[in-house]
Write a protein that holds these residues in place. Structure first.
Motif, PDB file in Angstrom:
ATOM      1  N   ALA A  18      71.671  25.372 -17.136  1.00 12.58           N
ATOM      2  CA  ALA A  18      73.013  25.244 -17.713  1.00 12.58           C
ATOM      3  C   ALA A  18      73.577  23.842 -17.481  1.00 12.58           C
ATOM      4  CB  ALA A  18      73.949  26.298 -17.115  1.00 12.58           C
ATOM      5  N   VAL A  19      73.385  23.312 -16.278  1.00 13.06           N
ATOM      6  CA  VAL A  19      73.914  21.981 -15.956  1.00 13.06           C
ATOM      7  C   VAL A  19      73.280  20.924 -16.860  1.00 13.06           C
ATOM      8  CG1 VAL A  19      73.923  20.190 -14.183  1.00 13.06           C
ATOM      9  CG2 VAL A  19      74.533  22.516 -13.596  1.00 13.06           C
ATOM     10  N   GLN A  20      71.983  21.078 -17.081  1.00  9.50           N
ATOM     11  CA  GLN A  20      71.278  20.136 -17.957  1.00  9.50           C
ATOM     12  C   GLN A  20      71.867  20.183 -19.372  1.00  9.50           C
ATOM     13  OE1 GLN A  20      67.040  20.786 -17.483  1.00  9.50           O
ATOM     14  NE2 GLN A  20      66.619  19.431 -19.228  1.00  9.50           N
ATOM     15  N   VAL A  21      72.087  21.388 -19.878  1.00 11.64           N
ATOM     16  CA  VAL A  21      72.631  21.531 -21.237  1.00 11.64           C
ATOM     17  C   VAL A  21      74.073  21.003 -21.292  1.00 11.64           C
ATOM     18  CG1 VAL A  21      73.137  23.133 -23.121  1.00 11.64           C
ATOM     19  CG2 VAL A  21      71.138  23.522 -21.660  1.00 11.64           C
ATOM     20  N   PHE A  22      74.870  21.313 -20.282  1.00 10.14           N
ATOM     21  CA  PHE A  22      76.254  20.806 -20.244  1.00 10.14           C
ATOM     22  C   PHE A  22      76.254  19.276 -20.264  1.00 10.14           C
ATOM     23  CE2 PHE A  22      77.840  24.739 -17.633  1.00 10.14           C
ATOM     24  CZ  PHE A  22      77.987  25.466 -18.804  1.00 10.14           C
ATOM     25  N   ASN A  23      75.358  18.666 -19.476  1.00  9.45           N
ATOM     26  CA  ASN A  23      75.326  17.203 -19.416  1.00  9.45           C
ATOM     27  C   ASN A  23      74.870  16.592 -20.742  1.00  9.45           C
ATOM     28  OD1 ASN A  23      76.347  16.749 -16.843  1.00  9.45           O
ATOM     29  ND2 ASN A  23      74.350  16.959 -15.864  1.00  9.45           N
ATOM     30  N   GLU A  24      73.977  17.278 -21.443  1.00  9.19           N
ATOM     31  CA  GLU A  24      73.484  16.756 -22.720  1.00  9.19           C
ATOM     32  C   GLU A  24      74.495  16.922 -23.846  1.00  9.19           C
ATOM     33  OE1 GLU A  24      68.789  17.614 -21.815  1.00  9.19           O
ATOM     34  OE2 GLU A  24      69.716  18.608 -23.531  1.00  9.19           O
ATOM     35  N   ARG A  25      75.074  18.128 -23.939  1.00  9.28           N
ATOM     36  CA  ARG A  25      75.937  18.448 -25.077  1.00  9.28           C
ATOM     37  C   ARG A  25      77.421  18.301 -24.768  1.00  9.28           C
ATOM     38  NH1 ARG A  25      74.306  21.280 -29.314  1.00  9.28           N
ATOM     39  NH2 ARG A  25      72.099  21.736 -29.413  1.00  9.28           N
ATOM     40  N   GLY A  26      77.738  18.153 -23.525  1.00  4.23           N
ATOM     41  CA  GLY A  26      79.137  18.228 -23.122  1.00  4.23           C
ATOM     42  C   GLY A  26      79.475  19.699 -22.933  1.00  4.23           C
ATOM     43  N   TYR A  27      80.359  20.005 -21.994  1.00  2.56           N
ATOM     44  CA  TYR A  27      80.709  21.407 -21.732  1.00  2.56           C
ATOM     45  C   TYR A  27      81.335  22.049 -22.970  1.00  2.56           C
ATOM     46  CZ  TYR A  27      83.051  25.493 -19.818  1.00  2.56           C
ATOM     47  OH  TYR A  27      83.484  26.767 -19.609  1.00  2.56           O
ATOM     48  N   ASP A  28      82.276  21.356 -23.609  1.00  3.85           N
ATOM     49  CA  ASP A  28      82.941  21.896 -24.795  1.00  3.85           C
ATOM     50  C   ASP A  28      81.951  22.184 -25.919  1.00  3.85           C
ATOM     51  OD1 ASP A  28      85.408  21.757 -23.609  1.00  3.85           O
ATOM     52  OD2 ASP A  28      85.940  19.818 -24.496  1.00  3.85           O
ATOM     53  N   GLY A  29      80.938  21.343 -26.030  1.00  7.90           N
ATOM     54  CA  GLY A  29      79.981  21.476 -27.123  1.00  7.90           C
ATOM     55  C   GLY A  29      78.867  22.474 -26.854  1.00  7.90           C
ATOM     56  N   THR A  30      78.907  23.132 -25.695  1.00  8.16           N
ATOM     57  CA  THR A  30      77.849  24.088 -25.341  1.00  8.16           C
ATOM     58  C   THR A  30      78.308  25.515 -25.598  1.00  8.16           C
ATOM     59  OG1 THR A  30      77.041  22.607 -23.595  1.00  8.16           O
ATOM     60  CG2 THR A  30      76.339  24.898 -23.489  1.00  8.16           C
ATOM     61  N   SER A  31      77.498  26.274 -26.344  1.00 14.56           N
ATOM     62  CA  SER A  31      77.792  27.697 -26.580  1.00 14.56           C
ATOM     63  C   SER A  31      76.826  28.545 -25.766  1.00 14.56           C
ATOM     64  CB  SER A  31      77.610  28.023 -28.060  1.00 14.56           C
ATOM     65  OG  SER A  31      76.246  27.864 -28.407  1.00 14.56           O
ATOM     66  N   MET A  32      77.123  29.830 -25.640  1.00 16.37           N
ATOM     67  CA  MET A  32      76.211  30.740 -24.946  1.00 16.37           C
ATOM     68  C   MET A  32      74.868  30.765 -25.673  1.00 16.37           C
ATOM     69  SD  MET A  32      77.450  31.917 -22.171  1.00 16.37           S
ATOM     70  CE  MET A  32      76.733  33.494 -21.673  1.00 16.37           C
ATOM     71  N   GLU A  33      74.913  30.564 -26.989  1.00 16.41           N
ATOM     72  CA  GLU A  33      73.695  30.510 -27.797  1.00 16.41           C
ATOM     73  C   GLU A  33      72.798  29.343 -27.326  1.00 16.41           C
ATOM     74  OE1 GLU A  33      72.868  32.747 -30.070  1.00 16.41           O
ATOM     75  OE2 GLU A  33      70.968  31.670 -30.408  1.00 16.41           O
ATOM     76  N   HIS A  34      73.421  28.172 -27.113  1.00 12.28           N
ATOM     77  CA  HIS A  34      72.665  27.008 -26.620  1.00 12.28           C
ATOM     78  C   HIS A  34      72.039  27.307 -25.256  1.00 12.28           C
ATOM     79  CE1 HIS A  34      75.648  24.495 -29.158  1.00 12.28           C
ATOM     80  NE2 HIS A  34      74.496  24.502 -29.772  1.00 12.28           N
ATOM     81  N   LEU A  35      72.815  27.945 -24.399  1.00 12.02           N
ATOM     82  CA  LEU A  35      72.319  28.254 -23.049  1.00 12.02           C
ATOM     83  C   LEU A  35      71.173  29.247 -23.136  1.00 12.02           C
ATOM     84  CD1 LEU A  35      75.705  28.548 -21.094  1.00 12.02           C
ATOM     85  CD2 LEU A  35      74.054  26.660 -21.037  1.00 12.02           C
ATOM     86  N   SER A  36      71.328  30.227 -23.991  1.00 10.10           N
ATOM     87  CA  SER A  36      70.307  31.255 -24.161  1.00 10.10           C
ATOM     88  C   SER A  36      69.004  30.626 -24.653  1.00 10.10           C
ATOM     89  CB  SER A  36      70.831  32.302 -25.149  1.00 10.10           C
ATOM     90  OG  SER A  36      69.766  32.951 -25.809  1.00 10.10           O
ATOM     91  N   ARG A  37      69.105  29.709 -25.628  1.00  9.51           N
ATOM     92  CA  ARG A  37      67.895  29.060 -26.149  1.00  9.51           C
ATOM     93  C   ARG A  37      67.245  28.163 -25.096  1.00  9.51           C
ATOM     94  NH1 ARG A  37      69.539  26.055 -31.049  1.00  9.51           N
ATOM     95  NH2 ARG A  37      71.399  27.365 -31.239  1.00  9.51           N
ATOM     96  N   ALA A  38      68.061  27.395 -24.385  1.00 10.36           N
ATOM     97  CA  ALA A  38      67.511  26.473 -23.376  1.00 10.36           C
ATOM     98  C   ALA A  38      66.850  27.235 -22.232  1.00 10.36           C
ATOM     99  CB  ALA A  38      68.615  25.566 -22.836  1.00 10.36           C
TER     100      ALA A  38
END
Lengths: 196, 196
Positions: A18-38
């Motif tokens: 999750a931290v990796q995805v937040f840092n890449e996309r920004g917290y606002d730009g991250t959806s549960m869908e993004h987290l699920s895929r990552a």
């Protein structure tokens, strides 16, 4: 296979993804869908571990904040002359930043749009104030130069330390936590100019 | 009224509005529609001045880069001992950063998705290398400490200076360009510890 993968997922590994995805996309730009895929697991599996992305953010920035506040509880940060305590804190801040790089990176990017973000900003400000107070105490002892405003000095030192998240990569040779921490402490306390 | 407003618009004022919007929304997140609304003029009026948002980005980062490269052409940056030239450059970098705050802020946020962004990153890298070379020359002269790696020292000094865009506000009392530049130069070259 899917079941096996699910079973091996722990809150810890989910957090690191999750931290990796937040840092890449920004917290606002991250959806549960993004987290699920990552993470390679379903959204409902994620909800099995956490209530949502805000809980993941809170856990992630807590890890960074716990690391930073932990420094202030260390023996050399609590006893002795203020300037020595300050030097210990500066040194350890760099080490914690590098050891917890993605978590501190996320903490430094928090902007304050949600309760968790505002809470994190408050805690960061609290930490900054405690270091600034140490800087002031060292100046009052006469150990730190008095011709640079204390708040300004604190901001510059934090600026130098925090900027490490922008360029530090573990694979850069000869730049371990220790080398970088030593370099920062030398520049900040002694300066680059060679003494005679 | 609309016509009057249009007539008073110059490429300069349009640029200053564009930089503000780019810094707020990010360059990628800014459309011609956003620029048109922020400037209070139609898109076709903007196209009268520039070919599109990439030209505005190029002009904006050019302004920051011209300011920075201009420092290297100044007399005290070209003649004398490397360490004195370096100190002049560090001092002036802070002054230029503050004088051109929104433009340098934009330059530091460029990520490299378009030709203009990649060009800006190349120029920034070129500037960094020239300052790093000055740092090396000062170390070779024996004026700068040799126990901190030159590349690392350069990164830390740039980190301190660049971080100013994160907190500097012109309204903070007692913190003009000069005060901040003096403070940075003192910390970087002499360090915070009080000499005996």
């Amino acid at each position: 296979m899917t079941t096996a993968k699910r079973d091996t997922y722990t809150p810890e590994t989910l957090l690191s993804v999750a931290v990796q995805v937040f840092n890449e996309r920004g917290y606002d730009g991250t959806s549960m869908e993004h987290l699920s895929r990552a993470a390679g697991i379903s959204k409902s599996s994620i909800y099995h571990h956490v209530t949502g992305k805000e809980e993941l953010l809170r856990r992630a920035v807590s890890r960074a904040l716990d690391g930073l506040f932990g420094i202030l509880d260390e023996e050399p940060a609590r006893t002795g002359r203020a300037s020595d305590r300050l030097e210990h804190v500066v040194h350890r801040m760099v080490e914690v930043l590098i050891a917890e790089l993605p978590y501190v990176t996320l903490l430094l990017r928090v902007r304050g749009n949600t309760d968790t973000e505002r809470w994190a900003l408050d805690r960061r400000r609290d930490f900054d104030h405690r270091v600034a107070a140490l800087m002031q105490a060292a100046a009052a002892d006469g150990d730190i130069r008095s011709d640079v405003d204390g708040r300004l000095a604190t901001r510059l030192v934090f600026g130098m330390i925090n900027s490490i998240v922008e360029w530090y990569r573990p694979e850069i040779r000869g730049m371990g936590e220790r080398e970088v921490a030593d370099a920062v402490a030398k520049v900040v306390f002694e300066g680059l100019r060679r003494g005679d």
